[in-house]
Design an enzyme around this catalytic site. Structure first.
Site, PDB file in Angstrom:
ATOM      1  N   SER A 120       0.837  -1.198   0.000  1.00  0.00           N
ATOM      2  CA  SER A 120       0.000   0.000   0.000  1.00  0.00           C
ATOM      3  C   SER A 120       0.869   1.243   0.000  1.00  0.00           C
ATOM      4  O   SER A 120       1.976   1.245   0.565  1.00  0.00           O
ATOM      5  CB  SER A 120      -0.848  -0.010   1.268  1.00  0.00           C
ATOM      6  N   TYR A 145      -2.480  -1.212  10.703  1.00  0.00           N
ATOM      7  CA  TYR A 145      -2.705  -1.778   9.360  1.00  0.00           C
ATOM      8  C   TYR A 145      -1.494  -1.495   8.464  1.00  0.00           C
ATOM      9  O   TYR A 145      -0.937  -2.401   7.838  1.00  0.00           O
ATOM     10  CB  TYR A 145      -3.975  -1.164   8.734  1.00  0.00           C
ATOM     11  N   LYS A 149       1.796  -3.877   6.611  1.00  0.00           N
ATOM     12  CA  LYS A 149       2.281  -3.844   5.219  1.00  0.00           C
ATOM     13  C   LYS A 149       3.803  -3.621   5.194  1.00  0.00           C
ATOM     14  O   LYS A 149       4.514  -4.274   4.432  1.00  0.00           O
ATOM     15  CB  LYS A 149       1.567  -2.748   4.417  1.00  0.00           C
TER      16      LYS A 149
HETATM   17  N1  UFG Z   1     -12.948  11.201   3.139  1.00  0.00           N
HETATM   18  C1  UFG Z   1     -13.963  12.058   3.471  1.00  0.00           C
HETATM   19  N2  UFG Z   1     -15.118  11.532   3.956  1.00  0.00           N
HETATM   20  C2  UFG Z   1     -15.322  10.205   4.115  1.00  0.00           C
HETATM   21  C3  UFG Z   1     -14.266   9.314   3.756  1.00  0.00           C
HETATM   22  C4  UFG Z   1     -13.096   9.851   3.275  1.00  0.00           C
HETATM   23  O1  UFG Z   1     -13.827  13.276   3.346  1.00  0.00           O
HETATM   24  O2  UFG Z   1     -16.399   9.787   4.575  1.00  0.00           O
HETATM   25  C5  UFG Z   1     -11.699  11.743   2.592  1.00  0.00           C
HETATM   26  C6  UFG Z   1     -10.500  11.440   3.458  1.00  0.00           C
HETATM   27  O3  UFG Z   1     -10.338  12.413   4.441  1.00  0.00           O
HETATM   28  C7  UFG Z   1      -9.387  11.440   2.436  1.00  0.00           C
HETATM   29  C8  UFG Z   1     -10.050  10.975   1.150  1.00  0.00           C
HETATM   30  O4  UFG Z   1     -11.451  11.157   1.354  1.00  0.00           O
HETATM   31  O5  UFG Z   1      -8.943  12.729   2.232  1.00  0.00           O
HETATM   32  C9  UFG Z   1      -9.785   9.532   0.838  1.00  0.00           C
HETATM   33  O6  UFG Z   1     -10.099   8.762   1.987  1.00  0.00           O
HETATM   34  P1  UFG Z   1     -10.183   7.170   1.938  1.00  0.00           P
HETATM   35  O7  UFG Z   1     -10.526   6.716   3.306  1.00  0.00           O
HETATM   36  O8  UFG Z   1     -11.041   6.742   0.804  1.00  0.00           O
HETATM   37  O9  UFG Z   1      -8.703   6.761   1.537  1.00  0.00           O
HETATM   38  P2  UFG Z   1      -7.322   6.998   2.322  1.00  0.00           P
HETATM   39  O10 UFG Z   1      -6.443   7.712   1.366  1.00  0.00           O
HETATM   40  O11 UFG Z   1      -7.498   7.574   3.645  1.00  0.00           O
HETATM   41  O12 UFG Z   1      -6.912   5.501   2.564  1.00  0.00           O
HETATM   42  C10 UFG Z   1      -6.356   4.741   1.542  1.00  0.00           C
HETATM   43  C11 UFG Z   1      -6.650   3.252   1.750  1.00  0.00           C
HETATM   44  C12 UFG Z   1      -5.936   2.735   2.969  1.00  0.00           C
HETATM   45  C13 UFG Z   1      -4.498   3.144   2.973  1.00  0.00           C
HETATM   46  C14 UFG Z   1      -4.392   4.635   2.817  1.00  0.00           C
HETATM   47  C15 UFG Z   1      -2.997   5.147   2.781  1.00  0.00           C
HETATM   48  O13 UFG Z   1      -8.033   3.042   1.899  1.00  0.00           O
HETATM   49  O14 UFG Z   1      -6.000   1.319   2.917  1.00  0.00           O
HETATM   50  O15 UFG Z   1      -5.007   4.995   1.574  1.00  0.00           O
HETATM   51  O16 UFG Z   1      -2.346   4.695   1.650  1.00  0.00           O
HETATM   52  F1  UFG Z   1      -3.915   2.796   4.139  1.00  0.00           F
END
Ligand code: UFG
Length: 336
Positions: A120, A145, A149
């Protein structure tokens, strides 16, 4: 393939079969539904061999690897929710590490020497310069998590170091979204989605009232976080390319980012999903989510140079396919 009933695994099965591979799936169904198997079989036009057990069961893992010759394993299985990993660290370390140990031991014992691992972008940690490049060290994740990785990457590297017959591809995914263009398979999170795209899709289909946008005061163009969203179909194609390249590789450890190289903000995702679905996505900007970085995106040039692979689908394609899946399956896969 481990985790072949999951979101990325299910899409990759279809690509592998299309490329002429024979695929055998192991899945515990801890985080996926058996109904996906029939959907995959319809898309591949044949039967899929599926074994329902958890790789932490060493005897069953051993028995399967002994039962027929495998050329390679793509290892998707694992617990993957960042927030849950903070609440249940032991479960995450135990499951993700032990399943990998059990798998690698059985592979080595039975002469299977190619492993493609689902890593990841989270392994780059908060201090890596953008865009993320594969040669960045040290790898530091900020939650259990992510640390699983990082640890598994080290374990696999160490094994490849001492075993001339063992090669590993470490694939660092950015943000996988979208669904198969048929709309019959897609992401099916259990409970309230943690990730942006499934949440937005559930708002569009009427399962949730509105989206909470976590933070509007980041140092980005529109104040919301930016991520490198990649279509799951592109990601699946990346696995096929990585497997082929690994098999031919003189080096025993290869690391590739699988991303588009382009950041997209939360507000841009919302706008793209509104275009794709023709529905408004009500949202409210709330406080930041703990642990979120302002921006992450890939330097995707190594995969382009070495695999001849690059992402082809736009954020509009990702949202159109995610919407097709969500609107055809508002409650995800059926239980039975
Ligand atoms: N976000 C919102 N509202 C929500 C959900 C997400 O505003 O309800 C925003 C988050 O703050 C972030 C963006 O949308 O800015 C993306 O969020 P995600 O949770 O979809 O994805 P992340 O980048 O946080 O997480 C992903 C993977 C994880 C991994 C992480 C870091 O889902 O498995 O990238 O690489 F660990």
């Amino acid at each position: 393939m481990s985790g072949g009933a999951g979101y990325i695994g299910s899409h990759t099965v279809i690509r592998l079969v299309a490329a002429g591979h024979d695929v055998v799936v192991v899945d515990s169904f801890a985080n996926s539904k058996p109904a996906v198997v029939g959907r995959i079989e319809s898309l591949i036009g044949g039967e899929l061999e599926v074994h329902a057990f958890d790789l932490t069961d060493k005897d069953k893992t051993e028995h399967l690897l002994a039962s027929m010759p495998f050329d390679a394993v793509i290892h998707f299985a694992g617990l993957k929710a960042v927030g849950e990993s903070v609440e249940q660290p032991l479960e995450y370390y135990e499951n993700n590490l032990e399943s990998t140990f059990s798998l690698v031991r059985a592979m080595r014992r039975h002469g299977c020497g190619l492993l493609v691992f689902s890593s990841s972008a989270t392994v780059y940690g908060p201090d890596a310069p953008l865009p993320y490049r594969e040669d960045y060290e040290p790898l530091v994740a900020t939650n259990p998590y992510g640390r699983t990785k990082v640890m598994i990457e080290h374990v696999l590297r160490d094994v490849a170091h001492i075993d001339e017959s063992f090669k590993v591809a470490l694939l660092r995914y950015f943000n996988p979204v979208g669904a198969h263009p048929s709309g019959t398979i897609g992401e099916d999170p259990q409970g309230i989605p943690n990730n942006l795209l499934p949440f937005v899709a559930q708002v569009a289909v009427g399962r949730r009232e509105k989206l909470a946008v976590f933070g509007g005061d980041y140092p980005t163009a529109d104040g919301t976080c930016e991520r490198d969203y990649i279509h799951v179909e592109d990601l699946a194609a990346g696995h096929v390319a990585a497997l082929t390249a690994l098999a031919a590789s003189p080096e025993r450890v290869r690391t590739w980012n699988l991303g588009t190289g382009t950041p997209t903000s939360v507000l841009e995702v919302i706008a793209a999903f509104e275009r794709a679905s023709g529905r408004p996505i009500p949202y409210e900007i709330v406080g930041r989510r703990a642990g979120d970085l302002a921006q992450t995106w890939a330097d995707a040039s190594r995969a382009a140079d070495e695999l001849g692979w690059r992402a082809t689908k736009s954020i509009d394609d990702m949202c159109a396919d995610a919407w097709r899946w969500q609107s055809q399956n508002p409650l995800g896969y059926p239980d039975a």
